[in-house]
Design an enzyme around this catalytic site. Structure first.
Site, PDB file in Angstrom:
ATOM      1  N   ASP A  10      34.910   1.979  67.472  1.00  0.00           N
ATOM      2  CA  ASP A  10      36.323   1.554  67.568  1.00  0.00           C
ATOM      3  C   ASP A  10      36.987   1.678  66.186  1.00  0.00           C
ATOM      4  OD1 ASP A  10      36.253  -2.091  67.242  1.00  0.00           O
ATOM      5  OD2 ASP A  10      34.875  -0.577  66.433  1.00  0.00           O
ATOM      6  N   PHE A 164      32.880 -10.370  66.259  1.00  0.00           N
ATOM      7  CA  PHE A 164      33.992  -9.673  66.908  1.00  0.00           C
ATOM      8  C   PHE A 164      33.566  -8.773  68.072  1.00  0.00           C
ATOM      9  CE2 PHE A 164      38.210  -7.999  67.254  1.00  0.00           C
ATOM     10  CZ  PHE A 164      38.049  -6.660  67.610  1.00  0.00           C
ATOM     11  N   ASN A 165      32.580  -7.898  67.883  1.00  0.00           N
ATOM     12  CA  ASN A 165      32.268  -6.910  68.924  1.00  0.00           C
ATOM     13  C   ASN A 165      31.784  -7.570  70.217  1.00  0.00           C
ATOM     14  OD1 ASN A 165      33.008  -4.709  67.382  1.00  0.00           O
ATOM     15  ND2 ASN A 165      30.949  -4.392  66.567  1.00  0.00           N
ATOM     16  N   ASP A 244      29.273  -1.718  60.225  1.00  0.00           N
ATOM     17  CA  ASP A 244      28.907  -0.636  61.148  1.00  0.00           C
ATOM     18  C   ASP A 244      27.952   0.370  60.521  1.00  0.00           C
ATOM     19  OD1 ASP A 244      32.197  -0.505  62.688  1.00  0.00           O
ATOM     20  OD2 ASP A 244      30.444  -1.741  63.117  1.00  0.00           O
TER      21      ASP A 244
HETATM   22  O1  RIB Z   1      32.210  -7.876  63.250  1.00  0.00           O
HETATM   23  C1  RIB Z   1      32.280  -6.604  62.661  1.00  0.00           C
HETATM   24  C2  RIB Z   1      32.541  -5.567  63.699  1.00  0.00           C
HETATM   25  O2  RIB Z   1      33.824  -5.770  64.290  1.00  0.00           O
HETATM   26  C3  RIB Z   1      32.596  -4.149  63.131  1.00  0.00           C
HETATM   27  O3  RIB Z   1      32.185  -3.249  64.114  1.00  0.00           O
HETATM   28  C4  RIB Z   1      34.052  -3.951  62.832  1.00  0.00           C
HETATM   29  O4  RIB Z   1      34.432  -2.565  62.877  1.00  0.00           O
HETATM   30  C5  RIB Z   1      34.674  -4.681  63.982  1.00  0.00           C
HETATM   31  O5  RIB Z   1      34.690  -3.792  65.092  1.00  0.00           O
HETATM   32 CA    CA Z   2      33.561  -1.336  64.682  1.00  0.00          CA
END
Ligand code: RIB
Ligand code: CA
Length: 315
Positions: A10, A164-165, A244
């Site tokens: 992303d 987050f992901n 990442d």
């Molecule tokens: O928490 C970090 C992740 O969330 C990474 O993949 C960053 O690009 C965001 O997508």
């Molecule tokens: Ca990411």
């Protein structure tokens, strides 16, 4: 023999750092890029992936993924990656067009066509991969493992317990972690240690190419933004974490990392804890391990791997 790899991402500033490393290193044969809605909308992450592939002079298929998480409303991370998703970097209209195949079809066909098992590198929410496993479970047997940046045994960067992901699409993450496909999880436990210092940035700046200058500008944008997140660890306030990049670096040099086989389950209903990866590292549940959860990295070697890749990329 180069490892067949598909990168589901992303982009996202740290996503493009991961793409750069994957494009440069001979150990990986990047067969396909699929884009997720996450850091930014699908329109922007698709544009960014295609524009960065052009910048890196790559001829590669980029297939568009789902527009929204499986069950939730997308919450982008513009406060971290900027309104375009790549901070300071302005890309020309990409020459690389979106594939006519959807991400799901491209993933299925690319995986099934490969005589060798494919490594899936996932650096965004797991929406596409979760949907792929629902629609085409037959692909699972042809995936060597998923190198996933996401989750955490301890802590979070969106809520106190969710990263987050996984937070963006917990239902998709739950499908993937229950899928039986081996997972190597680069959670915050290891990515918080996979950081660059001001001195490391200077080594990249010294490369002196236009690409190196763009990389530095994006990393400085990313580092500044990370300072503003309410859950940023103050004692690491002056470094830039390359989350990442861990997922790609592991596929290239797993020996740089240390981890532990654990049972990992995803909280999808918690009022306070939705999106938490519940990592059973003391084996309380007695359930079988479904993930190799990374906790340590040889930081200097990790940074050197990336710095050398920026140099080798030229540009
Ligand atoms: O928490 C970090 C992740 O969330 C990474 O993949 C960053 O690009 C965001 O997508
Ligand atoms: Ca990411």
């Amino acid at each position: 023999m180069a490892i067949p790899v598909i990168i589901d991402c992303d982009p996202g500033i740290d996503d493009v750092m991961a793409l750069l490393l994957a494009f440069v290193r001979p150990e990986l044969d990047v067969r396909l890029i699929t884009t997720e809605a996450g850091n930014q909308t699908q329109d922007k992450t698709s544009f960014n992936a295609r524009g960065f592939a052009d910048l890196m002079k790559q001829k590669i298929e980029v297939a568009r993924g789902l527009e929204q998480p499986l069950m939730r409303t997308l919450e982008v991370a513009g406060h971290v990656h900027g309104d375009t998703g790549l901070g300071s970097l302005t890309l020309d209209e990409p020459v690389t067009k979106e594939s006519r195949r959807s991400a799901i079809d491209a993933l299925r066909e690319t995986i099934l066509e490969s005589p060798e098992e494919t490594v899936l590198v996932a650096t965004g929410p797991l929406t596409n991969i979760g949907a792929l496993f629902l629609a085409h479970p037959e692909v699972k047997a042809h995936i060597r493992y998923i190198s996933f940046m996401g989750g955490a045994a301890v802590g979070g960067n969106v809520t106190p317990t969710a990263e987050f992901n996984v937070y963006t699409d917990p239902e998709a993450a739950d499908l993937v972690f229950r899928s039986g496909v081996p997972i190597v999880m680069s959670g915050l436990d290891v990515t918080h240690k996979a950081y660059m210092t001001e001195q490391d940035l200077q080594a990249i700046e010294a490369i002196g190419t236009p690409l190196a200058r763009e990389i530095i500008a994006m990393l400085k944008f990313y580092g500044k933004a990370a300072q503003q997140t309410p859950f940023h660890e103050p004692h690491f306030a002056d470094v830039i974490r390359l989350h990442d990049l861990c997922a790609v670096a592991y596929a290239i040099k797993p020996e740089l990392f240390a981890g532990m086989d654990c049972h990992v389950e995803i909280e999808t209903e918690g009022r306070l804890t939705s999106g938490t990866t519940v990592v059973d590292y003391t084996n309380r549940t007695k359930k079988p391990a479904n993930a190799h959860v990374l906790h340590s990295v040889d930081r200097e070697a990790f940074v050197r791997l990336f710095t050398d890749a920026v140099r080798e990329a030229g540009g």
